[in-house]
Design an enzyme around this catalytic site. Structure first.
Site: not given
Lengths: 286, 266
Positions: B40-42, B180, B219
């Site tokens: 999982a990202t931002t 990311s 991502a």
């Protein structure tokens, strides 16, 4: 030569029961009853910090009378057990029945194995979707467990208090009526010459499990909200987070579940009642 | 095992009673597992005049594939604080659940909430416990923000804490982002953030920052207008935590997209 005295098992059990009963009867009483909007707990308690009534889990609470250190230990154990079950399975898998059974096992083992039994009597209550679905369990010092019919009293002169409750208690009572009935029942004993006592708000510990909330339903009613309730003016179900210095958070609204990553399915849904619309909503300002 | 006197910490209780329930305690086989599990990202968070706003995109990735279009990475930690995460989704979700129980458990046992710093320190200890897994590619980095009930000045009650794989916490001033896409999101926040934002302004800025992250980071997912999947936006104020209803999140996201139709750079 040391003399060995023989005591029969019956005698030992009788002595322990007597010790526990005496200890419990010395304390002040507590009352639990179902009403239309949830489950109400009222205890006579001079301390506002050392609680007799506490939250265990989302829809489960705990009330106790007797020795504080002993039931506090049981309360912590209940919170730990509930949180462990809720974490390893799901929040919905924590039930009052499982807790009542665990308490019964624990108290039963202590009663038979230890030299001194716990001088406590406890109530585990789970609020259901309707007053008929509420579960009230009474667990006594020897580990016996009873499923009570919508109301119960514990502590000193519990029978007299139960008698006063039985006459007037109805499952469709409002919170106002329920609180006043509970206080009247508690005050019906212990007065001088058998006269009813008046119990001040500062000597009462009042809490509810609010049937209409999702997530954590336990609320304490303190301060001004409690006084209003006792004086009979219509009050609100989520009334008294009151005491401003109280570090407890304000209640999450009914539309705002205490959600968790693990139970996202509870979000945005009506709480799982069988009853459709939630009552008349008269004690729930929105 | 439930009757020992013990502490008020649920994780400390579990470490003796049921250590298998704690993430970070399990032996891992050697080698890197980073490509095996969804990421999982931002996440972004910024302080406002009356608390904090936290927002996260909805994309989960596994290598070059999108593993989830609607993963939820921003959660309430308790009544007054929020936690978002970047990194291995499975471990992160487990950690968020454990963190929620930890805070609730303390509150029930002690009858009072942990302080906001206390909550951040507990989270740091959990992240530190995951260091072994992090070194094998299963890192989790949370972002923690909340309303500090002990703050004397309401304008400074909203606080944000960041972490690294070795723990933390590091208190951030004003705003922060993780994941990311955070490089781009933080660059956007740097230009738009100012102290004393209203909640509505802060929500708009957070969604814009996520848009900028999605613009440049594969991502991170942007608002998915066709499937009606929008960023999760939550606030923590004196009234408690609140998730922006889907309709309002949709309105903000659509307004941001519409503005970018005119000016793609924002």
């Amino acid at each position: 030569m040391a003399m060995q005295f023989y005591a029969s098992p019956e005698q030992i059990m009788r002595d322990r029961s007597e010790l526990a009963r005496k200890g419990i009867a010395r304390g002040r009483s507590a009352v639990t009853l179902s009403y239309e909007g949830g489950v109400l707990f009222v205890a006579e308690n001079l301390s506002s910090a050392l609680h007799k009534v506490s939250e265990i889990y989302d829809r489960i609470a705990f009330a106790a009378v007797g020795r504080y250190n002993e039931f506090e230990n049981l309360r912590r154990a209940g919170v730990r057990m509930a949180d462990t079950i809720g974490l390893s399975f799901d929040r919905r898998d924590v039930t009052g029945r499982a807790l009542a059974n665990a308490y019964a096992q624990t108290l039963g083992a202590i009663f038979t194995e230890q030299s001194k039994p716990f001088e406590v009597e406890i109530c585990v209550a789970e609020v259901g979707s309707t007053p008929e679905a509420d579960e009230l369990y009474r667990i006594t010092y020897d580990g016996s467990v009873n499923d009570e019919p919508g109301r119960m009293a514990m502590g000193g002169q519990a029978e007299a208090v139960t008698g006063a409750l039985r006459e007037e208690h109805r499952l469709d009572m409002s919170l106002n009526d329920a609180v006043r009935l509970a206080v009247r029942a508690l005050g019906s004993v212990g007065g001088e010459g058998g006269a009813p006592r008046t119990i001040a708000a500062s000597q009462l510990e009042v809490a509810i499990l609010d049937r209409r909330r999702v997530g954590r339903t336990f609320r304490r009613i303190t301060g001004a909200a409690l006084v209003t309730l006792l004086n009979g003016a219509p009050a609100t179900a989520d009334g008294g987070e009151a005491a401003p210095a109280d570090p407890k958070p304000p209640a999450p609204g009914p539309d705002k579940p205490a959600e968790s990553a693990g139970s996202a399915d509870l979000e945005g849904k009506e709480k799982p009642t069988g009853g459709g619309k939630s009552g008349n909503g008269k004690d729930k300002p929105k | 095992m439930f009757l020992n006197v013990g502490t008020s910490s649920f994780t400390q209780f579990l470490s003796t009673a049921a250590p298998d329930l704690l993430p970070g305690r399990r032996p891992l086989p050697p080698g890197s597992a980073s490509a095996l599990a969804p990421h999982a990202t931002t996440i972004v968070a910024l302080t406002t005049a009356d608390g904090v706003v936290m927002a996260g995109d909805r994309r989960g990735t596994m290598g070059n594939l999108i593993s989830s279009r609607d993963i939820r990475k921003v959660h309430p930690a308790d009544e007054y604080s929020l936690v978002g995460f970047a990194g291995t989704a499975g471990i992160a979700l487990e950690m968020v659940r454990l963190f929620q129980v930890e805070l609730e458990h303390y509150e029930k046992i002690e009858g009072a909430m942990l302080s906001l710093d206390g909550k951040a320190n507990r989270l740091a200890a959990m992240i530190r416990g995951n260091l072994g897994a992090a070194m094998q590619g299963l890192a989790v980095i949370p972002l923690f923000a909340g309303f500090d009930l002990a703050a004397t000045d309401p304008a400074r009650a909203g606080r944000i804490f960041s972490f690294d794989v070795a723990g933390g916490p590091y208190e951030e001033t004003g705003y922060d982002g993780i994941g990311s896409g955070s490089l781009f999101a933080k660059a956007a926040l740097k230009k738009r953030y100012r102290p004393g934002l209203s909640a509505d302004e802060a929500i708009r800025i957070a969604v814009e920052a996520l848009y900028d992250a999605a613009d440049d980071d594969s991502a991170t997912g942007g608002p998915d207008l066709s499937r009606r999947i929008y960023p999760v936006v939550m606030t923590a104020t004196a009234e408690g935590t609140n998730r922006l209803p889907d309709a309002e999140a949709a309105a903000v996201a659509e307004a941001v997209v519409a503005a970018r139709m005119e000016n793609p750079g924002g």
